[in-house]
Design a protein around this motif. Sequence first.
Motif, PDB file in Angstrom:
ATOM      1  N   ASN A 124      10.590  -3.491   6.498  1.00  0.00           N
ATOM      2  CA  ASN A 124      10.274  -3.000   8.345  1.00  0.00           C
ATOM      3  C   ASN A 124       9.608  -2.159   8.335  1.00  0.00           C
ATOM      4  O   ASN A 124      10.704  -1.401   9.332  1.00  0.00           O
ATOM      5  CB  ASN A 124      10.875  -3.851   9.327  1.00  0.00           C
ATOM      6  N   VAL A 125       8.450  -1.746   7.617  1.00  0.00           N
ATOM      7  CA  VAL A 125       7.778  -0.353   7.758  1.00  0.00           C
ATOM      8  C   VAL A 125       6.952  -0.987   8.822  1.00  0.00           C
ATOM      9  O   VAL A 125       5.880  -1.064   7.888  1.00  0.00           O
ATOM     10  CB  VAL A 125       7.631   0.315   6.219  1.00  0.00           C
ATOM     11  N   THR A 126       6.628   0.575   9.666  1.00  0.00           N
ATOM     12  CA  THR A 126       6.182   0.305  10.844  1.00  0.00           C
ATOM     13  C   THR A 126       5.040   1.779  10.569  1.00  0.00           C
ATOM     14  O   THR A 126       5.303   2.296  10.506  1.00  0.00           O
ATOM     15  CB  THR A 126       6.256  -0.346  12.273  1.00  0.00           C
ATOM     16  N   THR A 127       3.934   1.282  12.084  1.00  0.00           N
ATOM     17  CA  THR A 127       2.957   2.422  11.606  1.00  0.00           C
ATOM     18  C   THR A 127       2.252   2.555  13.157  1.00  0.00           C
ATOM     19  O   THR A 127       3.001   1.828  13.892  1.00  0.00           O
ATOM     20  CB  THR A 127       1.916   2.748  11.521  1.00  0.00           C
ATOM     21  N   THR A 128       2.714   3.823  13.762  1.00  0.00           N
ATOM     22  CA  THR A 128       2.082   4.132  15.439  1.00  0.00           C
ATOM     23  C   THR A 128       0.461   5.274  15.269  1.00  0.00           C
ATOM     24  O   THR A 128       0.372   6.060  16.307  1.00  0.00           O
ATOM     25  CB  THR A 128       2.693   4.834  16.470  1.00  0.00           C
ATOM     26  N   VAL A 129      -0.042   5.137  13.310  1.00  0.00           N
ATOM     27  CA  VAL A 129      -0.940   5.702  13.514  1.00  0.00           C
ATOM     28  C   VAL A 129      -2.299   4.267  13.594  1.00  0.00           C
ATOM     29  O   VAL A 129      -2.308   3.384  13.298  1.00  0.00           O
ATOM     30  CB  VAL A 129      -1.794   6.260  12.189  1.00  0.00           C
ATOM     31  N   ASP A 130      -3.152   4.627  15.140  1.00  0.00           N
ATOM     32  CA  ASP A 130      -4.238   4.484  15.312  1.00  0.00           C
ATOM     33  C   ASP A 130      -5.174   3.496  14.531  1.00  0.00           C
ATOM     34  O   ASP A 130      -5.704   4.339  13.625  1.00  0.00           O
ATOM     35  CB  ASP A 130      -5.350   4.898  16.842  1.00  0.00           C
ATOM     36  N   GLY A 131      -5.372   2.874  14.503  1.00  0.00           N
ATOM     37  CA  GLY A 131      -6.312   1.306  13.362  1.00  0.00           C
ATOM     38  C   GLY A 131      -6.382   1.668  11.921  1.00  0.00           C
ATOM     39  O   GLY A 131      -6.810   0.503  10.978  1.00  0.00           O
ATOM     40  N   TYR A 132      -4.578   1.923  11.151  1.00  0.00           N
ATOM     41  CA  TYR A 132      -3.978   1.656  10.431  1.00  0.00           C
ATOM     42  C   TYR A 132      -2.657   0.901  10.117  1.00  0.00           C
ATOM     43  O   TYR A 132      -2.183   0.741  11.250  1.00  0.00           O
ATOM     44  CB  TYR A 132      -3.275   2.766   9.827  1.00  0.00           C
ATOM     45  N   ALA A 133      -2.763   0.087   9.424  1.00  0.00           N
ATOM     46  CA  ALA A 133      -1.143  -0.227   8.988  1.00  0.00           C
ATOM     47  C   ALA A 133      -0.425  -0.032   7.809  1.00  0.00           C
ATOM     48  O   ALA A 133      -1.551   0.221   7.007  1.00  0.00           O
ATOM     49  CB  ALA A 133      -1.754  -2.650   8.734  1.00  0.00           C
ATOM     50  N   VAL A 134       0.330  -0.438   7.859  1.00  0.00           N
ATOM     51  CA  VAL A 134       1.521  -0.583   6.509  1.00  0.00           C
ATOM     52  C   VAL A 134       1.391  -1.073   5.408  1.00  0.00           C
ATOM     53  O   VAL A 134       0.870  -2.777   5.911  1.00  0.00           O
ATOM     54  CB  VAL A 134       3.292   0.022   6.730  1.00  0.00           C
ATOM     55  N   LYS A 135       0.975  -0.869   4.185  1.00  0.00           N
ATOM     56  CA  LYS A 135       0.815  -1.856   2.676  1.00  0.00           C
ATOM     57  C   LYS A 135       1.764  -1.510   1.958  1.00  0.00           C
ATOM     58  O   LYS A 135       1.517  -0.560   1.393  1.00  0.00           O
ATOM     59  CB  LYS A 135      -1.020  -1.567   2.405  1.00  0.00           C
ATOM     60  N   TYR A 136       1.855  -2.594   1.346  1.00  0.00           N
ATOM     61  CA  TYR A 136       3.065  -2.065   0.178  1.00  0.00           C
ATOM     62  C   TYR A 136       2.037  -2.563  -0.993  1.00  0.00           C
ATOM     63  O   TYR A 136       1.683  -3.495  -1.316  1.00  0.00           O
ATOM     64  CB  TYR A 136       3.961  -3.070   0.152  1.00  0.00           C
ATOM     65  N   ASP A 137       2.729  -0.740  -2.050  1.00  0.00           N
ATOM     66  CA  ASP A 137       1.204  -1.484  -3.660  1.00  0.00           C
ATOM     67  C   ASP A 137       3.081  -2.146  -4.009  1.00  0.00           C
ATOM     68  O   ASP A 137       3.258  -0.827  -5.085  1.00  0.00           O
ATOM     69  CB  ASP A 137       0.995   0.113  -3.546  1.00  0.00           C
ATOM     70  N   ASP A 138       2.995  -3.608  -4.866  1.00  0.00           N
ATOM     71  CA  ASP A 138       4.024  -3.505  -6.122  1.00  0.00           C
ATOM     72  C   ASP A 138       4.128  -3.174  -7.219  1.00  0.00           C
ATOM     73  O   ASP A 138       4.992  -2.954  -7.656  1.00  0.00           O
ATOM     74  CB  ASP A 138       3.397  -5.097  -5.958  1.00  0.00           C
ATOM     75  N   GLU A 139       2.545  -2.752  -7.016  1.00  0.00           N
ATOM     76  CA  GLU A 139       2.470  -2.066  -8.812  1.00  0.00           C
ATOM     77  C   GLU A 139       3.207  -0.585  -8.769  1.00  0.00           C
ATOM     78  O   GLU A 139       3.772  -0.527 -10.063  1.00  0.00           O
ATOM     79  CB  GLU A 139       0.996  -2.660  -9.434  1.00  0.00           C
ATOM     80  N   ASP A 140       2.682  -0.017  -7.898  1.00  0.00           N
ATOM     81  CA  ASP A 140       2.985   1.281  -8.295  1.00  0.00           C
ATOM     82  C   ASP A 140       4.843   1.467  -7.497  1.00  0.00           C
ATOM     83  O   ASP A 140       5.289   2.678  -7.205  1.00  0.00           O
ATOM     84  CB  ASP A 140       2.199   2.634  -7.052  1.00  0.00           C
ATOM     85  N   GLY A 141       5.217   0.272  -6.038  1.00  0.00           N
ATOM     86  CA  GLY A 141       5.841   0.837  -5.307  1.00  0.00           C
ATOM     87  C   GLY A 141       6.450   1.614  -3.883  1.00  0.00           C
ATOM     88  O   GLY A 141       6.699   2.450  -4.397  1.00  0.00           O
ATOM     89  N   VAL A 142       5.162   1.653  -3.215  1.00  0.00           N
ATOM     90  CA  VAL A 142       4.763   2.500  -2.495  1.00  0.00           C
ATOM     91  C   VAL A 142       4.328   1.739  -1.258  1.00  0.00           C
ATOM     92  O   VAL A 142       3.484   1.163  -1.139  1.00  0.00           O
ATOM     93  CB  VAL A 142       3.534   3.911  -3.303  1.00  0.00           C
ATOM     94  N   TYR A 143       4.775   2.414   0.214  1.00  0.00           N
ATOM     95  CA  TYR A 143       4.347   1.497   1.211  1.00  0.00           C
ATOM     96  C   TYR A 143       3.684   2.924   1.333  1.00  0.00           C
ATOM     97  O   TYR A 143       4.217   4.437   1.522  1.00  0.00           O
ATOM     98  CB  TYR A 143       5.779   1.748   1.935  1.00  0.00           C
ATOM     99  N   LYS A 144       2.288   2.013   1.991  1.00  0.00           N
ATOM    100  CA  LYS A 144       1.396   3.290   2.465  1.00  0.00           C
ATOM    101  C   LYS A 144       0.349   3.299   3.326  1.00  0.00           C
ATOM    102  O   LYS A 144       0.395   2.081   4.308  1.00  0.00           O
ATOM    103  CB  LYS A 144       1.046   3.975   1.358  1.00  0.00           C
ATOM    104  N   LEU A 145      -0.247   3.776   4.239  1.00  0.00           N
ATOM    105  CA  LEU A 145      -0.794   3.666   4.855  1.00  0.00           C
ATOM    106  C   LEU A 145      -2.777   3.009   5.179  1.00  0.00           C
ATOM    107  O   LEU A 145      -3.139   3.720   3.552  1.00  0.00           O
ATOM    108  CB  LEU A 145      -1.563   4.804   6.450  1.00  0.00           C
ATOM    109  N   VAL A 146      -3.302   2.059   5.452  1.00  0.00           N
ATOM    110  CA  VAL A 146      -4.870   1.875   4.898  1.00  0.00           C
ATOM    111  C   VAL A 146      -5.047   1.320   6.290  1.00  0.00           C
ATOM    112  O   VAL A 146      -4.382   0.560   7.410  1.00  0.00           O
ATOM    113  CB  VAL A 146      -4.998   0.180   4.213  1.00  0.00           C
ATOM    114  N   ALA A 147      -6.145   1.457   6.203  1.00  0.00           N
ATOM    115  CA  ALA A 147      -7.322   1.157   7.494  1.00  0.00           C
ATOM    116  C   ALA A 147      -7.259  -0.222   7.629  1.00  0.00           C
ATOM    117  O   ALA A 147      -6.806  -0.925   6.851  1.00  0.00           O
ATOM    118  CB  ALA A 147      -8.391   1.265   7.233  1.00  0.00           C
ATOM    119  N   ASN A 148      -7.429  -0.774   9.118  1.00  0.00           N
ATOM    120  CA  ASN A 148      -6.564  -2.103   9.462  1.00  0.00           C
ATOM    121  C   ASN A 148      -8.182  -2.627   9.592  1.00  0.00           C
ATOM    122  O   ASN A 148      -9.507  -2.218   9.790  1.00  0.00           O
ATOM    123  CB  ASN A 148      -6.406  -2.340  10.840  1.00  0.00           C
TER     124      ASN A 148
END
Length: 266
Positions: A124-148
Amino acid sequence: RDNTDDGRKDKPAEIIVNEGANFVVGSVKSSSGADYSYNSSKGINIGTVAGKSAILTLNGGNVDIYMADGQNVNIGALGTVEVGASTMKTICRSENGTVGIINNGKINFSHLSAELHTAQAGLNVTTTVDGYAVKYDDEDGVYKLVANMVVNTNTNVTYPSLAEAIANATAGNKLQFLTDINENVTINKSLTIDGANFNYTGTMSANDNITVTVQYVNFVNAGFDKSTKSTNGNYNFNYCTFDGQGTYAYSITAKGANKININNCT
Protein backbone atom coordinates in the motif's frame (compact mmCIF):
# COMPACT_ATOMS: atom_id res chain seq x y z
CA ARG A 1 7.99 3.84 21.12
CA ASP A 2 6.11 6.89 22.34
CA ASN A 3 8.35 9.88 23.04
CA THR A 4 7.99 11.07 26.66
CA ASP A 5 9.95 14.32 26.32
CA ASP A 6 7.91 17.37 27.32
CA GLY A 7 7.78 18.63 23.74
CA ARG A 8 6.73 15.24 22.37
CA LYS A 9 4.46 13.88 25.09
CA ASP A 10 1.28 12.27 23.77
CA LYS A 11 2.54 12.68 20.21
CA PRO A 12 3.56 9.85 17.89
CA ALA A 13 7.19 8.78 17.91
CA GLU A 14 8.98 10.37 14.97
CA ILE A 15 12.32 10.02 13.18
CA ILE A 16 13.24 12.66 10.60
CA VAL A 17 16.12 12.04 8.19
CA ASN A 18 17.23 15.23 6.42
CA GLU A 19 19.29 15.75 3.29
CA GLY A 20 22.83 14.47 3.48
CA ALA A 21 22.10 12.01 6.30
CA ASN A 22 22.17 8.24 6.04
CA PHE A 23 20.01 6.35 8.52
CA VAL A 24 20.74 2.64 8.86
CA VAL A 25 18.45 0.35 10.83
CA GLY A 26 19.54 -3.10 11.93
CA SER A 27 23.12 -2.89 10.65
CA VAL A 28 26.12 -1.15 12.20
CA LYS A 29 28.62 0.38 9.78
CA SER A 30 32.00 1.97 10.29
CA SER A 31 32.92 5.39 8.88
CA SER A 32 34.46 3.59 5.93
CA GLY A 33 31.18 1.87 5.18
CA ALA A 34 32.20 -1.62 6.35
CA ASP A 35 29.24 -3.70 7.50
CA TYR A 36 29.96 -5.00 11.01
CA SER A 37 26.53 -6.30 11.97
CA TYR A 38 25.53 -9.03 9.58
CA ASN A 39 21.84 -8.55 10.27
CA SER A 40 19.36 -7.45 12.90
CA SER A 41 17.75 -10.09 15.07
CA LYS A 42 14.27 -8.66 14.71
CA GLY A 43 12.05 -7.19 12.06
CA ILE A 44 11.50 -3.45 11.77
CA ASN A 45 8.17 -2.17 13.09
CA ILE A 46 6.79 1.33 12.53
CA GLY A 47 3.53 2.07 14.28
CA THR A 48 2.47 -1.54 14.64
CA VAL A 49 0.99 -1.13 18.12
CA ALA A 50 -2.73 -0.45 17.99
CA GLY A 51 -3.55 3.22 18.41
CA LYS A 52 0.01 4.46 17.88
CA SER A 53 1.10 6.53 14.92
CA ALA A 54 4.87 6.31 14.61
CA ILE A 55 6.27 8.34 11.74
CA LEU A 56 9.46 8.00 9.73
CA THR A 57 9.98 11.09 7.58
CA LEU A 58 12.69 11.26 4.89
CA ASN A 59 13.69 14.68 3.59
CA GLY A 60 16.59 13.91 1.33
CA GLY A 61 18.48 11.33 3.35
CA ASN A 62 18.73 7.65 2.55
CA VAL A 63 17.39 4.90 4.77
CA ASP A 64 18.68 1.34 4.53
CA ILE A 65 16.76 -1.22 6.55
CA TYR A 66 18.54 -4.54 7.03
CA MET A 67 16.42 -7.47 8.13
CA ALA A 68 17.30 -10.78 9.68
CA ASP A 69 16.48 -14.00 7.90
CA GLY A 70 12.72 -14.23 7.57
CA GLN A 71 12.00 -10.96 9.38
CA ASN A 72 9.71 -8.24 8.07
CA VAL A 73 9.41 -4.48 7.82
CA ASN A 74 5.92 -3.87 9.15
CA ILE A 75 4.17 -0.53 8.86
CA GLY A 76 0.78 -0.53 10.50
CA ALA A 77 -1.71 0.78 13.03
CA LEU A 78 -1.66 4.14 11.27
CA GLY A 79 2.14 4.07 11.08
CA THR A 80 3.37 6.02 8.08
CA VAL A 81 6.64 6.30 6.21
CA GLU A 82 6.75 9.66 4.46
CA VAL A 83 9.33 9.46 1.69
CA GLY A 84 10.33 12.89 0.40
CA ALA A 85 13.32 13.57 -1.85
CA SER A 86 14.81 10.31 -0.73
CA THR A 87 15.46 6.68 -1.43
CA MET A 88 14.33 3.99 0.98
CA LYS A 89 15.74 0.50 0.62
CA THR A 90 14.64 -2.65 2.37
CA ILE A 91 17.45 -5.15 2.19
CA CYS A 92 17.12 -8.81 3.13
CA ARG A 93 19.97 -11.18 3.94
CA SER A 94 17.75 -14.01 2.78
CA GLU A 95 15.16 -14.40 0.08
CA ASN A 96 12.35 -15.05 2.56
CA GLY A 97 12.65 -11.65 4.24
CA THR A 98 9.73 -9.47 3.17
CA VAL A 99 8.23 -6.04 3.59
CA GLY A 100 4.73 -6.07 5.00
CA ILE A 101 2.11 -3.46 5.77
CA ILE A 102 -0.45 -4.29 8.45
CA ASN A 103 -3.37 -2.62 10.22
CA ASN A 104 -3.98 0.01 7.53
CA GLY A 105 -0.37 1.19 7.54
CA LYS A 106 1.06 2.78 4.41
CA ILE A 107 4.11 4.26 2.77
CA ASN A 108 3.51 7.67 1.25
CA PHE A 109 5.60 9.46 -1.39
CA SER A 110 5.58 13.24 -1.04
CA HIS A 111 8.27 14.12 -3.60
CA LEU A 112 8.80 13.29 -7.28
CA SER A 113 12.19 11.67 -6.63
CA ALA A 114 10.94 9.32 -3.89
CA GLU A 115 11.56 5.60 -4.37
CA LEU A 116 11.02 2.44 -2.36
CA HIS A 117 13.28 -0.48 -3.22
CA THR A 118 11.89 -3.88 -2.26
CA ALA A 119 11.20 -7.25 -3.85
CA GLN A 120 7.72 -7.22 -2.32
CA ALA A 121 5.00 -6.23 -4.80
CA GLY A 122 1.46 -5.24 -3.85
CA LEU A 123 2.28 -2.90 -0.96
CA ASN A 124 0.00 0.00 0.00
CA VAL A 125 2.24 2.76 -1.32
CA THR A 126 0.47 6.07 -1.96
CA THR A 127 1.42 9.59 -2.99
CA THR A 128 0.34 13.15 -2.28
CA VAL A 129 2.13 14.51 -5.37
CA ASP A 130 -0.53 15.93 -7.69
CA GLY A 131 -0.71 14.40 -11.15
CA TYR A 132 1.35 11.33 -10.27
CA ALA A 133 0.70 7.76 -9.21
CA VAL A 134 2.85 5.09 -7.62
CA LYS A 135 3.93 2.29 -9.94
CA TYR A 136 5.87 -0.86 -9.07
CA ASP A 137 8.58 -1.98 -11.49
CA ASP A 138 8.73 -5.78 -11.19
CA GLU A 139 11.99 -6.03 -13.08
CA ASP A 140 13.90 -3.56 -10.91
CA GLY A 141 11.92 -4.10 -7.70
CA VAL A 142 11.24 -0.38 -7.22
CA TYR A 143 8.17 1.65 -6.30
CA LYS A 144 8.38 5.06 -7.97
CA LEU A 145 6.20 7.90 -9.22
CA VAL A 146 4.96 8.13 -12.78
CA ALA A 147 2.69 10.71 -14.36
CA ASN A 148 -1.00 9.84 -14.26
CA MET A 149 -2.44 9.00 -17.66
CA VAL A 150 -6.04 8.01 -16.98
CA VAL A 151 -8.73 8.90 -14.46
CA ASN A 152 -11.79 6.83 -13.61
CA THR A 153 -14.41 9.57 -13.52
CA ASN A 154 -16.74 7.42 -11.39
CA THR A 155 -14.24 6.90 -8.58
CA ASN A 156 -11.90 9.85 -9.26
CA VAL A 157 -8.94 7.45 -8.97
CA THR A 158 -6.05 8.06 -11.36
CA TYR A 159 -3.78 5.47 -12.98
CA PRO A 160 -0.38 5.52 -14.69
CA SER A 161 -1.63 3.44 -17.63
CA LEU A 162 -4.85 2.66 -19.46
CA ALA A 163 -4.35 -1.05 -18.81
CA GLU A 164 -4.27 -0.52 -15.04
CA ALA A 165 -7.32 1.71 -15.21
CA ILE A 166 -9.21 -1.01 -17.09
CA ALA A 167 -8.07 -3.70 -14.67
CA ASN A 168 -9.36 -1.74 -11.67
CA ALA A 169 -12.57 -0.46 -13.26
CA THR A 170 -16.09 -1.76 -12.71
CA ALA A 171 -18.45 -2.39 -15.61
CA GLY A 172 -20.21 0.84 -16.51
CA ASN A 173 -17.31 3.11 -15.49
CA LYS A 174 -15.88 5.85 -17.70
CA LEU A 175 -12.10 6.11 -18.12
CA GLN A 176 -10.80 9.45 -19.35
CA PHE A 177 -7.37 10.23 -20.80
CA LEU A 178 -5.24 12.85 -19.04
CA THR A 179 -2.54 12.86 -21.72
CA ASP A 180 -1.52 11.13 -24.96
CA ILE A 181 -1.27 7.34 -24.53
CA ASN A 182 0.93 4.81 -26.31
CA GLU A 183 0.14 1.22 -25.29
CA ASN A 184 -1.77 -1.87 -26.37
CA VAL A 185 -4.85 -2.69 -24.29
CA THR A 186 -7.67 -5.21 -24.18
CA ILE A 187 -11.02 -4.07 -22.81
CA ASN A 188 -12.59 -6.95 -20.89
CA LYS A 189 -15.68 -5.30 -19.43
CA SER A 190 -18.35 -2.84 -20.52
CA LEU A 191 -16.71 0.58 -20.29
CA THR A 192 -16.62 4.03 -21.82
CA ILE A 193 -13.17 5.11 -23.01
CA ASP A 194 -13.07 8.91 -23.27
CA GLY A 195 -9.94 10.23 -24.97
CA ALA A 196 -10.69 13.87 -24.11
CA ASN A 197 -9.27 14.63 -27.61
CA PHE A 198 -5.84 13.24 -26.73
CA ASN A 199 -3.91 10.92 -29.07
CA TYR A 200 -3.88 7.15 -28.76
CA THR A 201 -1.21 5.00 -30.39
CA GLY A 202 -1.40 1.22 -30.22
CA THR A 203 -3.99 -1.51 -30.59
CA MET A 204 -7.23 -1.26 -28.66
CA SER A 205 -9.16 -4.55 -28.62
CA ALA A 206 -12.16 -5.89 -26.73
CA ASN A 207 -13.56 -9.15 -25.44
CA ASP A 208 -16.88 -10.71 -26.45
CA ASN A 209 -20.30 -10.07 -24.90
CA ILE A 210 -19.62 -6.54 -23.68
CA THR A 211 -20.63 -3.02 -24.69
CA VAL A 212 -17.76 -0.61 -25.28
CA THR A 213 -18.08 3.08 -26.08
CA VAL A 214 -14.99 4.86 -27.40
CA GLN A 215 -15.30 8.63 -27.70
CA TYR A 216 -13.14 11.67 -28.37
CA VAL A 217 -10.06 9.52 -29.10
CA ASN A 218 -7.58 10.53 -31.80
CA PHE A 219 -6.21 7.23 -33.13
CA VAL A 220 -2.69 7.93 -34.43
CA ASN A 221 -1.14 4.99 -36.26
CA ALA A 222 -3.63 2.97 -34.25
CA GLY A 223 -6.97 1.25 -34.47
CA PHE A 224 -9.67 -0.78 -32.78
CA ASP A 225 -9.12 -4.46 -33.52
CA LYS A 226 -11.73 -7.12 -32.76
CA SER A 227 -10.48 -9.41 -35.49
CA THR A 228 -11.32 -12.66 -33.71
CA LYS A 229 -14.83 -13.55 -34.78
CA SER A 230 -17.43 -13.15 -32.05
CA THR A 231 -21.14 -13.77 -31.80
CA ASN A 232 -21.93 -10.80 -29.60
CA GLY A 233 -20.62 -7.44 -28.45
CA ASN A 234 -21.72 -3.85 -29.04
CA TYR A 235 -19.13 -1.23 -29.99
CA ASN A 236 -19.84 2.50 -30.18
CA PHE A 237 -17.46 5.10 -31.62
CA ASN A 238 -18.32 8.77 -31.12
CA TYR A 239 -16.32 11.81 -32.23
CA CYS A 240 -13.11 9.84 -32.88
CA THR A 241 -10.49 10.45 -35.55
CA PHE A 242 -8.46 7.76 -37.36
CA ASP A 243 -5.39 8.65 -39.41
CA GLY A 244 -5.35 5.28 -41.24
CA GLN A 245 -1.58 5.09 -41.10
CA GLY A 246 0.78 2.16 -40.61
CA THR A 247 -0.86 -1.26 -40.43
CA TYR A 248 -4.29 0.20 -39.74
CA ALA A 249 -5.70 0.67 -43.21
CA TYR A 250 -8.94 -0.52 -41.62
CA SER A 251 -9.43 1.70 -38.60
CA ILE A 252 -12.10 -0.47 -36.98
CA THR A 253 -12.19 -4.27 -37.20
CA ALA A 254 -15.05 -6.05 -35.43
CA LYS A 255 -15.92 -9.43 -36.90
CA GLY A 256 -19.26 -10.89 -35.91
CA ALA A 257 -20.20 -8.02 -33.59
CA ASN A 258 -23.83 -7.65 -32.65
CA LYS A 259 -23.83 -3.93 -33.38
CA ILE A 260 -21.34 -1.24 -34.39
CA ASN A 261 -22.32 2.42 -34.14
CA ILE A 262 -20.04 5.05 -35.68
CA ASN A 263 -21.07 8.63 -35.05
CA ASN A 264 -19.26 11.80 -36.15
CA CYS A 265 -15.92 10.08 -36.69
CA THR A 266 -13.38 10.92 -39.38
